[in-house]
Design an enzyme around this catalytic site. Structure first.
Site, PDB file in Angstrom:
ATOM      1  N   SER A  82       0.858  -1.187   0.000  1.00 35.45           N
ATOM      2  CA  SER A  82       0.000   0.000   0.000  1.00 35.45           C
ATOM      3  C   SER A  82       0.891   1.232   0.000  1.00 35.45           C
ATOM      4  O   SER A  82       2.080   1.141   0.347  1.00 35.45           O
ATOM      5  CB  SER A  82      -0.849  -0.011   1.277  1.00 35.45           C
ATOM      6  OG  SER A  82      -1.515   1.216   1.464  1.00 35.45           O
ATOM      7  N   TYR A  96      -1.836  -0.739  10.540  1.00 32.19           N
ATOM      8  CA  TYR A  96      -1.992  -1.086   9.112  1.00 32.19           C
ATOM      9  C   TYR A  96      -0.696  -0.807   8.359  1.00 32.19           C
ATOM     10  O   TYR A  96      -0.213  -1.649   7.588  1.00 32.19           O
ATOM     11  CB  TYR A  96      -3.148  -0.267   8.525  1.00 32.19           C
ATOM     12  CG  TYR A  96      -3.401  -0.535   7.050  1.00 32.19           C
ATOM     13  CD1 TYR A  96      -3.953  -1.739   6.622  1.00 32.19           C
ATOM     14  CD2 TYR A  96      -3.100   0.433   6.086  1.00 32.19           C
ATOM     15  CE1 TYR A  96      -4.190  -1.982   5.273  1.00 32.19           C
ATOM     16  CE2 TYR A  96      -3.348   0.202   4.741  1.00 32.19           C
ATOM     17  CZ  TYR A  96      -3.891  -1.007   4.337  1.00 32.19           C
ATOM     18  OH  TYR A  96      -4.122  -1.246   3.008  1.00 32.19           O
TER      19      TYR A  96
HETATM   20  P1  NDP Z   1     -11.934  -5.262  -0.006  1.00 38.82           P
HETATM   21  O1  NDP Z   1     -12.406  -5.102   1.392  1.00 38.82           O
HETATM   22  O2  NDP Z   1     -12.865  -4.932  -1.107  1.00 38.82           O
HETATM   23  O3  NDP Z   1     -11.396  -6.743  -0.223  1.00 38.82           O
HETATM   24  C1  NDP Z   1     -10.668  -7.411   0.764  1.00 38.82           C
HETATM   25  C2  NDP Z   1     -10.626  -8.869   0.417  1.00 38.82           C
HETATM   26  O4  NDP Z   1      -9.858  -9.554   1.413  1.00 38.82           O
HETATM   27  C3  NDP Z   1     -11.999  -9.499   0.374  1.00 38.82           C
HETATM   28  O5  NDP Z   1     -12.088 -10.333  -0.738  1.00 38.82           O
HETATM   29  C4  NDP Z   1     -12.057 -10.316   1.658  1.00 38.82           C
HETATM   30  O6  NDP Z   1     -12.802 -11.492   1.442  1.00 38.82           O
HETATM   31  C5  NDP Z   1     -10.594 -10.676   1.819  1.00 38.82           C
HETATM   32  N1  NDP Z   1     -10.265 -11.067   3.176  1.00 38.82           N
HETATM   33  C6  NDP Z   1     -10.321 -10.318   4.322  1.00 38.82           C
HETATM   34  N2  NDP Z   1     -10.006 -11.083   5.386  1.00 38.82           N
HETATM   35  C7  NDP Z   1      -9.761 -12.333   4.895  1.00 38.82           C
HETATM   36  C8  NDP Z   1      -9.407 -13.566   5.479  1.00 38.82           C
HETATM   37  N3  NDP Z   1      -9.229 -13.700   6.806  1.00 38.82           N
HETATM   38  N4  NDP Z   1      -9.246 -14.648   4.675  1.00 38.82           N
HETATM   39  C9  NDP Z   1      -9.434 -14.534   3.348  1.00 38.82           C
HETATM   40  N5  NDP Z   1      -9.759 -13.397   2.731  1.00 38.82           N
HETATM   41  C10 NDP Z   1      -9.931 -12.315   3.511  1.00 38.82           C
HETATM   42  O7  NDP Z   1     -10.595  -4.393  -0.088  1.00 38.82           O
HETATM   43  P2  NDP Z   1      -9.488  -4.231  -1.231  1.00 38.82           P
HETATM   44  O8  NDP Z   1      -9.842  -4.968  -2.446  1.00 38.82           O
HETATM   45  O9  NDP Z   1      -9.195  -2.808  -1.321  1.00 38.82           O
HETATM   46  O10 NDP Z   1      -8.241  -4.920  -0.513  1.00 38.82           O
HETATM   47  C11 NDP Z   1      -7.361  -5.817  -1.164  1.00 38.82           C
HETATM   48  C12 NDP Z   1      -5.937  -5.520  -0.728  1.00 38.82           C
HETATM   49  O11 NDP Z   1      -5.543  -4.251  -1.230  1.00 38.82           O
HETATM   50  C13 NDP Z   1      -5.711  -5.446   0.781  1.00 38.82           C
HETATM   51  O12 NDP Z   1      -4.515  -6.121   1.105  1.00 38.82           O
HETATM   52  C14 NDP Z   1      -5.565  -3.967   1.050  1.00 38.82           C
HETATM   53  O13 NDP Z   1      -4.802  -3.692   2.198  1.00 38.82           O
HETATM   54  C15 NDP Z   1      -4.868  -3.527  -0.234  1.00 38.82           C
HETATM   55  N6  NDP Z   1      -4.951  -2.093  -0.523  1.00 38.82           N
HETATM   56  C16 NDP Z   1      -6.140  -1.515  -0.833  1.00 38.82           C
HETATM   57  C17 NDP Z   1      -6.209  -0.159  -1.061  1.00 38.82           C
HETATM   58  C18 NDP Z   1      -7.499   0.545  -1.344  1.00 38.82           C
HETATM   59  O14 NDP Z   1      -7.526   1.788  -1.278  1.00 38.82           O
HETATM   60  N7  NDP Z   1      -8.570  -0.151  -1.657  1.00 38.82           N
HETATM   61  C19 NDP Z   1      -5.012   0.687  -1.002  1.00 38.82           C
HETATM   62  C20 NDP Z   1      -3.810  -0.033  -0.694  1.00 38.82           C
HETATM   63  C21 NDP Z   1      -3.787  -1.374  -0.479  1.00 38.82           C
HETATM   64  P3  NDP Z   1     -13.790 -12.189   2.508  1.00 38.82           P
HETATM   65  O15 NDP Z   1     -14.312 -11.121   3.423  1.00 38.82           O
HETATM   66  O16 NDP Z   1     -14.853 -12.801   1.647  1.00 38.82           O
HETATM   67  O17 NDP Z   1     -12.943 -13.212   3.186  1.00 38.82           O
END
Ligand code: NDP
Length: 248
Positions: A143, A156
């Protein structure tokens, strides 16, 4: 000419929404077979149903990345079903921002378990296969918070700094096995990520920030496609991108 994506077997964690879902869609459209992991089975299964309806290969495996055995099962399912694993995208993550003085210890533990240990478990599951294949590509998601720390984002940001450090160590260690490594650091992208914030006042501020400037999730998917689509001898190690309007 090959796009170096077509025919590849790609495992994506956190594929039920946001960046993971957008990446699954783009890579599938470019000819990859996708193996999707997340806890919300209904979401990944309906994405698989939608994608495989158009003729390609896609598989959903319910996965909680805080459990090493479940991440191994996800990767094993990819290899058992399609014969190999070309790419793993360790994308699952959450961002429950809060000031340290609020002592949100459950949030801290969950963030460390998902954002750091989840990435390590993905590496642990994929590396033995990739070493044996003498080929593969491990893509980790950090990130802007892996580069910058602000009030409320300490835990984070610590996890995302850890992902950068792990990725750099991994990069150096896997050279003998012909494995590529990429760490991608996005700025604000419109996804469900702010919903993981448990403090209402913090959540309100972050939602406002995202509403103002977040860019669509396919910005991330294109960065993944760029790294993957380079010729095999080209190893794109880091990508950092933000909304044009994002200062921090
Ligand atoms: P979302 O919340 O839309 O997606 C997060 C995903 O992670 C979901 O599919 C969720 O699936 C999954 N997840 C969370 N906990 C678990 C778990 N214990 N086991 C398996 N899957 C899990 O957020 P983003 O798409 O934005 O996030 C994706 C990545 O991008 C993250 O690592 C985030 O830190 C990073 N990121 C995002 C930014 C942004 O602005 N959006 C900026 C910088 C980095 P489910 O709940 O179904 O398990």
């Amino acid at each position: 000419m090959s796009n170096n994506i077509e025919g590849k077997i790609v495992v994506i964690t956190g594929a039920s929404s946001g960046l993971g879902e957008a990446t699954a869609r783009l890579l599938f459209a470019q000819g990859a077979s996708v193996v999707l992991g997340a806890r919300r089975t209904d979401r990944i299964q309906s994405l698989v149903d939608e994608l495989s309806g158009s003729g390609g290969k896609a598989l959903a495996v319910t996965t909680d990345v805080t459990h090493c055995d479940q991440v191994k099962r996800l990767v094993d399912a990819a290899v058992q079903t399609y014969g190999r694993i070309d790419v793993i995208i360790n994308n699952a993550g959450l961002m429950p921002h809060s000031p340290l003085e609020r002592l949100k210890i459950d949030d801290w533990n969950q963030t460390i378990d998902v954002n750091i240990k989840g990435v390590l478990y993905g590496i642990a599951a994929a590396l033995p296969y990739m070493k044996q294949q003498k080929a593969g590509h491990i893509i980790n998601v950090s990130s802007v918070a892996g580069h910058k720390v602000g009030p409320g984002s300490a835990v984070y940001a610590a996890t995302k700094h850890a992902v950068l450090a792990l990725s750099e160590g991994l990069r150096q260690e896997v050279k003998p096995y012909n494995i590529r490594t990429t760490v991608i650091s996005p700025g604000a992208v419109a996804t469900e990520l702010p919903n993981s914030i448990t403090e209402p006042d913090v959540a309100e501020n972050i939602h406002k920030f995202y509403e103002k400037m977040a860019i669509p999730a396919d910005s991330f998917a294109r960065a993944v496609a760029f790294a993957m689509s380079q010729p095999e001898e080209v190893d794109v190690n880091e990508i950092l991108f933000r909304p044009t309007s994002q200062e921090l």
